[in-house]
Design a protein around this motif. Sequence first.
Motif, short mmCIF file in Angstrom:
data_model
loop_
_atom_site.label_atom_id
_atom_site.label_comp_id
_atom_site.label_asym_id
_atom_site.label_seq_id
_atom_site.Cartn_x
_atom_site.Cartn_y
_atom_site.Cartn_z
N VAL A 133 0.84 -1.20 0.00
CA VAL A 133 0.00 0.00 0.00
C VAL A 133 0.87 1.25 0.00
N ARG A 134 1.91 1.23 0.81
CA ARG A 134 2.77 2.41 0.97
C ARG A 134 3.68 2.62 -0.25
N ASN A 135 4.33 1.57 -0.72
CA ASN A 135 5.39 1.73 -1.72
C ASN A 135 4.94 1.50 -3.16
N VAL A 136 3.89 0.75 -3.37
CA VAL A 136 3.43 0.45 -4.73
C VAL A 136 2.22 1.31 -5.11
N PHE A 137 1.23 1.35 -4.22
CA PHE A 137 0.04 2.16 -4.50
C PHE A 137 0.23 3.62 -4.13
N GLY A 138 1.10 3.91 -3.17
CA GLY A 138 1.32 5.29 -2.72
C GLY A 138 1.64 6.24 -3.86
N PRO A 139 2.62 5.92 -4.71
CA PRO A 139 2.95 6.84 -5.81
C PRO A 139 1.84 6.99 -6.85
N MET A 140 0.81 6.12 -6.81
CA MET A 140 -0.27 6.15 -7.80
C MET A 140 -1.54 6.79 -7.24
N ARG A 141 -1.42 7.52 -6.14
CA ARG A 141 -2.62 8.04 -5.47
C ARG A 141 -3.42 8.98 -6.38
N ASN A 142 -2.77 9.62 -7.36
CA ASN A 142 -3.49 10.53 -8.26
C ASN A 142 -3.87 9.86 -9.58
N SER A 143 -3.68 8.57 -9.68
CA SER A 143 -4.02 7.85 -10.91
C SER A 143 -5.53 7.79 -11.10
N PRO A 144 -6.02 7.98 -12.34
CA PRO A 144 -7.47 7.87 -12.59
C PRO A 144 -7.95 6.42 -12.58
N ASN A 145 -7.02 5.45 -12.61
CA ASN A 145 -7.41 4.03 -12.64
C ASN A 145 -7.89 3.55 -11.27
N LYS A 146 -8.73 2.52 -11.28
CA LYS A 146 -9.19 1.90 -10.03
C LYS A 146 -8.14 0.91 -9.57
N ASN A 147 -7.89 0.84 -8.26
CA ASN A 147 -6.81 0.03 -7.70
C ASN A 147 -7.30 -1.32 -7.17
N PHE A 148 -6.56 -2.38 -7.52
CA PHE A 148 -6.85 -3.74 -7.07
C PHE A 148 -5.57 -4.39 -6.54
N LEU A 149 -5.73 -5.22 -5.49
CA LEU A 149 -4.63 -6.01 -4.95
C LEU A 149 -5.06 -7.46 -4.90
N VAL A 150 -4.28 -8.33 -5.55
CA VAL A 150 -4.56 -9.77 -5.54
C VAL A 150 -3.48 -10.44 -4.69
N ILE A 151 -3.88 -11.04 -3.58
CA ILE A 151 -2.94 -11.70 -2.65
C ILE A 151 -3.01 -13.21 -2.86
N ILE A 152 -1.87 -13.85 -3.07
CA ILE A 152 -1.81 -15.31 -3.21
C ILE A 152 -0.89 -15.85 -2.11
N THR A 153 -1.44 -16.71 -1.24
CA THR A 153 -0.65 -17.24 -0.12
C THR A 153 -1.03 -18.69 0.15
N ASP A 154 -0.08 -19.45 0.73
CA ASP A 154 -0.35 -20.87 0.97
C ASP A 154 -0.36 -21.23 2.46
N GLY A 155 -0.28 -20.23 3.33
CA GLY A 155 -0.22 -20.58 4.75
C GLY A 155 -0.66 -19.46 5.66
N GLN A 156 -0.58 -19.72 6.96
CA GLN A 156 -1.00 -18.73 7.94
C GLN A 156 0.08 -17.67 8.14
N SER A 157 -0.37 -16.44 8.26
CA SER A 157 0.57 -15.35 8.48
C SER A 157 1.00 -15.33 9.94
N TYR A 158 2.27 -14.95 10.19
CA TYR A 158 2.80 -14.83 11.55
C TYR A 158 2.41 -13.49 12.18
N ASP A 159 1.83 -12.60 11.41
CA ASP A 159 1.43 -11.31 11.96
C ASP A 159 -0.04 -11.05 11.64
N ASP A 160 -0.55 -9.94 12.13
CA ASP A 160 -1.95 -9.58 11.94
C ASP A 160 -2.20 -9.11 10.51
#
Length: 550
Positions: A454-481
């Motif tokens: 969110v900070r480093n990839v989408f941050g610089p695109m905050r003024n973009s006219p495009n709609k933003n999507f994030l696709v997360i692919i994971t195979d296990g439980q996260s160690y953090d929240d």
Amino acid sequence: MSAAWIPVLCLGVSLLLLPEPAGSEGAVPIAVTCFTRGLDIRKEKADVLCPGGCPPEEFSVFGNVVYASVSSICGAAVHRGIISTSGGPVRVYSLPGRENYSSVNANGIQSQTLSRWSASFTVTKGKTSTQEAMGQAVSTARPPTGKRLKKTSEKKAGNKDCKADIAFLIDGSFNIGQRRFNLQKNFVGKVALMLGIGTEGPHVGLVQASEHPKTEFYLKNFTSAKDVLFAIKEVGFRGGNSNTGKALKHTAQKFFTADTGMRKGIPKVVVVFIDGWPSDDIEEAGIVAREFGVNVFIVSVAKAIPEELGMVQDVAFVDKAVCRNNGFFSYHMPNWFGTTKYVKPLVQKLCSHEQMMCSKTCYNSVNIAFLIDGSSSVGDSNFRLMLDFVSNIAKTFEISDIGAKIAAVQFTYDQRTEFSFTDYSTKENVLAVIRSIRYMSGGTATGDAISFTVRNVFGPMRNSPNKNFLVIITDGQSYDDVRGPAAAAHDAGITIFSVGVAWAPLDDLKDMASKPKESHAFFTREFTGLEPIVSDIIRGICRDFLESQQ
């Protein structure tokens, strides 16, 4: 001394006989460039020397045997089989203009059609010369008159900040008349000149509306402002009723094709000029244009006076035909005199690609970032299946510098930006870099990875006219929240799709996914089960995009 006559086969059933002036046997050929046109040789007959190494795909050739004078001389000579791409001597004969130059594929060159041009030429085998063909015109070479041959400009990139494929739909009806028709052409020429036409800038074509629509030239025919101005000047007045609706529907359905020069990911625009009012229904044509993703601008001139309103089918025809009834797509001029001050504001509108609402689809107006689990439990072979999943989604979209954009981040306990939204602007490059991503291996900290993206990839695109999507692919439980970072992403306007494999907890997937959860969270037991989810993600992105536009 009597002239010798050389027979040359012409289009049709007759033979064209060209005189060869006496005393020309010893003339030194004029060295020309790959792009020197027939109109640049201002003589009835001339011997020229074409250079070698001209790229066939860059030749502009119109016609067959008899070529429009805007054609490349060397391109015409290769097309007719007089020389090869290695170059050589060519004899050029000037001919009168004609109607309808045909399109023929010959000797590796596809010539183009042209409805009308004021001058033509044909080519025959030239006299052998000891002068070596060069990539540029030899500076000492002069025509027999002693005047230096005018240099032909190379193809220019044009205004790269103005990306649009534009059809000018001009009024050629009796309603406008011959005099105002010429003033209209002058205005269109000024607009075309200011646009900055070029290979990487805007491309333009022209359609004339009258009783029946006529395409005067297509997007692919000319990529320089100079040639476009020549072509506009050559357009003749047709007369008849102002069937603008019929012409607009024709343009929306048939003008914008790959064969006629339409470019993928570039906004399609029709600028409709109406002097007075249309003779037919333009509302239906506007609907068809919107269905075809065409942005319709209406330039109206000389509105109907009160006594004439009874002749107008629909006084609100402008609002019903334009792309959006928001004032941006309509433009009015009181008359055709003193129109120079209206050129720049119209050009600014045509170059505002972010405002082209009717071109915006889920395929060309989205930013999609992929957050890829690179933890040790995935393994190298399964990681390749994850990259295939990412590639199959990415290749569906129209990736360009003004279209869809793709980014990718791989994460374990650490995060690595594989490429950002602005790194690659072609589909080929994006797919190539996805294939080259190297597997990291490590732990699983999905929450930190979401915050990083969110900070480093989408941050610089905050003024973009495009709609933003994030696709997360994971195979296990996260160690953090994951709940907090995902909520922050949602608040930032990012729609999240979560895709879990094997040991990924359903609760984590739902916590990360946008609402409604059931259409944004996916799970499969095996990595081979990722493939069927590709279409679900694509449909979901398009569904969410359309809902955001309403």
